[in-house]
Motif scaffolding. Structure first.
Motif, PDB file in Angstrom:
ATOM      1  N   LYS A  77       0.918  10.786  -1.123  1.00  0.00           N
ATOM      2  CA  LYS A  77       0.283  10.223  -2.330  1.00  0.00           C
ATOM      3  C   LYS A  77       0.096  11.406  -3.345  1.00  0.00           C
ATOM      4  O   LYS A  77       0.478  11.220  -4.497  1.00  0.00           O
ATOM      5  N   LEU A 200       0.105  -3.083   4.617  1.00  0.00           N
ATOM      6  CA  LEU A 200      -0.669  -2.295   3.570  1.00  0.00           C
ATOM      7  C   LEU A 200      -1.828  -3.291   2.939  1.00  0.00           C
ATOM      8  O   LEU A 200      -1.770  -4.393   2.698  1.00  0.00           O
ATOM      9  N   GLU A 203      -5.858  -2.029  -1.556  1.00  0.00           N
ATOM     10  CA  GLU A 203      -5.675  -0.692  -2.350  1.00  0.00           C
ATOM     11  C   GLU A 203      -4.380  -0.017  -2.266  1.00  0.00           C
ATOM     12  O   GLU A 203      -3.985   0.446  -3.343  1.00  0.00           O
ATOM     13  N   GLY A 204      -3.594  -0.111  -0.833  1.00  0.00           N
ATOM     14  CA  GLY A 204      -2.434   0.729  -0.851  1.00  0.00           C
ATOM     15  C   GLY A 204      -1.171  -0.129  -1.643  1.00  0.00           C
ATOM     16  O   GLY A 204      -0.416   0.427  -2.283  1.00  0.00           O
ATOM     17  N   GLU A 207      -1.864   0.896  -5.374  1.00  0.00           N
ATOM     18  CA  GLU A 207      -1.188   2.172  -5.539  1.00  0.00           C
ATOM     19  C   GLU A 207       0.278   2.254  -5.492  1.00  0.00           C
ATOM     20  O   GLU A 207       0.696   2.795  -6.571  1.00  0.00           O
ATOM     21  N   LYS A 208       0.758   1.493  -4.739  1.00  0.00           N
ATOM     22  CA  LYS A 208       2.499   1.057  -4.824  1.00  0.00           C
ATOM     23  C   LYS A 208       2.880   0.816  -6.359  1.00  0.00           C
ATOM     24  O   LYS A 208       3.964   1.137  -6.789  1.00  0.00           O
TER      25      LYS A 208
END
Length: 460
Positions: A77, A200, A203-204, A207-208
């Motif tokens: 990240k 995921l 939140e993940g 972000e992706k």
């Protein structure tokens, strides 16, 4: 990236001086009076240096290009964020900014593919979690009581009976034994289910998605640089990713679709649709027909920025004769939608539609016949000229379209109904008098005209 000071060279670094105040902060907001003095000196610089111009040291990309690519490929990240932020700054270019020392970033080995991989990673998980998967036939472990393949084969307890769900029973296989009216999931389901194994959280996923949008924005910035156009237009992975994004514009992130669409529009003059059937390695298996269908989906979109860009894209693609065989089967849908766009009150939609029709009318006789026979086509073209459109070039192209249509003998009967409208523009608007004089000459003075050759008062 070094801050520009009037009395310092672009590549020097003041290691012993205090950190100057950031642009936009009031004087005295820094650590000491030196910061305020530095900010004041910056404001006192010549007007050519004012504004949000980005000046990056010419050796930055050369020294860090390998690190940027490795950071994108790492998937970490912090490294990914640093690389995307850095590339966003490096790829940014103002309209009047020459930046002759800018590095053509797509020539850095592996950079374009690394950015495309960031988008592909998001595309791989972009399906909604509640999507119901149809059962898939699996042969591995079909004779075992518990196969570990989730919904297809699962254990039913001590009975050792293998349950094979039929198609359409996807909701039934997700339930286990009922005790006291409560549905419980087996541990084997949680352990072996594919979504649980590679899942995921929200939140993940967010972000992706942000990383994919940032990568698409960088690629879009690349497409504005002339040094990058040929490389990007001939990169099959780049074109496949961009067309896949616009193909699924209904469910995809709007900013990602917009960036992909603008990238394709910028590269359209160099784009050959035959790249999707070439021997180059394919990642998504986009065909020429699917690519044109994706453009048609965007063209019919209610979003003004999208259908305007799609109209401009079609006008640029048709310039390449190699693209004609793939676009002509869709021409009845294309010209109908373009003529509908002319009727919209938005001037940019009218300009995009007329620009595309101008190029399409030059393709072949069949295109000119279909445009002329479309209902309201001539009326709307005349309305653009009479209104007139605020951009004179748009009005000129509308007049040129009418001249192309009248060059076909089969269209003259249709266009004779507008002879009085043509004559009115001829005598009232001097900018287009020459064009409409030629139109009226074609209508009334050609030997092939069987209507009334004696009416040929507009020519010799």
């Amino acid at each position: 990236m070094q801050k520009r000071d009037q009395g310092k060279s672009g590549g020097s670094t003041g290691g012993g001086s205090a950190t100057p105040a950031k642009r936009g902060r009031p004087f005295g907001s820094g650590n000491n009076s030196t910061a305020a003095a530095a900010a004041a000196a910056d404001l006192a610089a010549p007007s050519t240096l004012l504004g949000p111009s980005l000046h990056v040291h010419s050796s930055f990309a050369d020294q860090n290009n390998k690190r940027i690519v490795l950071a994108l490929q790492s998937g970490l990240k912090s490294e990914l964020t640093w690389a995307l932020n850095t590339l966003t700054l490096l790829s940014f270019k103002e309209k009047d900014d020459m930046r002759k020392d800018a590095t053509p970033l797509t020539k850095i080995p592996g950079l374009l593919d690394a950015l495309l991989q960031v988008i592909d990673d998001w595309r791989d998980i972009a399906l909604p979690k509640e999507l119901v998967r149809m059962p898939r036939a699996r042969s591995l472990g079909s004779n075992s009581v518990a196969t570990g393949f989730g919904n297809e084969h699962q254990s039913l307890g001590s009975t050792a009976t293998l349950h094979r769900p039929s198609p359409g029973s996807g909701s039934a296989v997700a339930e286990s034994t009922h005790q006291n009216g409560t549905t419980k999931h087996r541990f084997s389901e949680l352990r072996f289910d594919e979504d649980s194994l590679f899942n995921l959280d929200d939140e993940g996923r967010a972000e992706k998605q942000q990383c994919a949008v940032a990568a698409s924005n960088i690629i879009r910035n690349f497409s504005f640089m002339p040094d990058n156009e040929v490389i990007m237009a001939q990169n099959r992975h780049c074109m496949e990713t961009a067309f896949q994004c616009i193909e699924e514009h209904i469910v995809e992130d709007e900013e990602l679709v917009t960036n992909a669409l603008e990238t394709i529009v910028n590269l359209a003059p160099l784009l050959d649709l035959r790249i999707f059937s070439s021997s180059k390695p394919s990642f998504i298996k986009i065909t020429e027909k699917r690519a044109v269908q994706a453009i048609m989906g965007i063209l019919n979109s209610p979003v003004k920025a999208w259908h305007c860009a799609a109209a401009e894209l079609l006008g640029r693609l048709i310039i390449n004769p190699d693209n004609e065989p793939f676009l002509l089967p869709f021409f009845p849908q294309i010209h109908k939608r373009l003529i509908d766009l002319i009727s919209l009150p938005a001037f940019d939609a009218q300009a995009a539609a007329i620009g595309a029709l101008y190029n399409l009318a030059e393709v072949n006789m069949d295109c000119r016949l279909k445009i002329a026979s479309e209902r309201w086509a001539i009326d709307r073209l005349l309305k653009v000229i009479k209104t007139p459109h605020p951009v004179p070039e748009v009005c000129r192209k509308a007049a040129m379209i009418l001249e192309s249509l009248v060059s076909e003998p089969q269209n003259r009967t249709l266009l004779l109904a507008y002879e009085n409208a043509f004559a009115e523009i001829l005598f009232t608007d001097s900018k287009y008098s020459d064009t409409f004089a030629r139109i009226l000459y074609e209508l009334t003075s050609r030997p092939s005209n069987k209507v009334a050759t004696a009416r040929g008062i507009w020519g010799m």
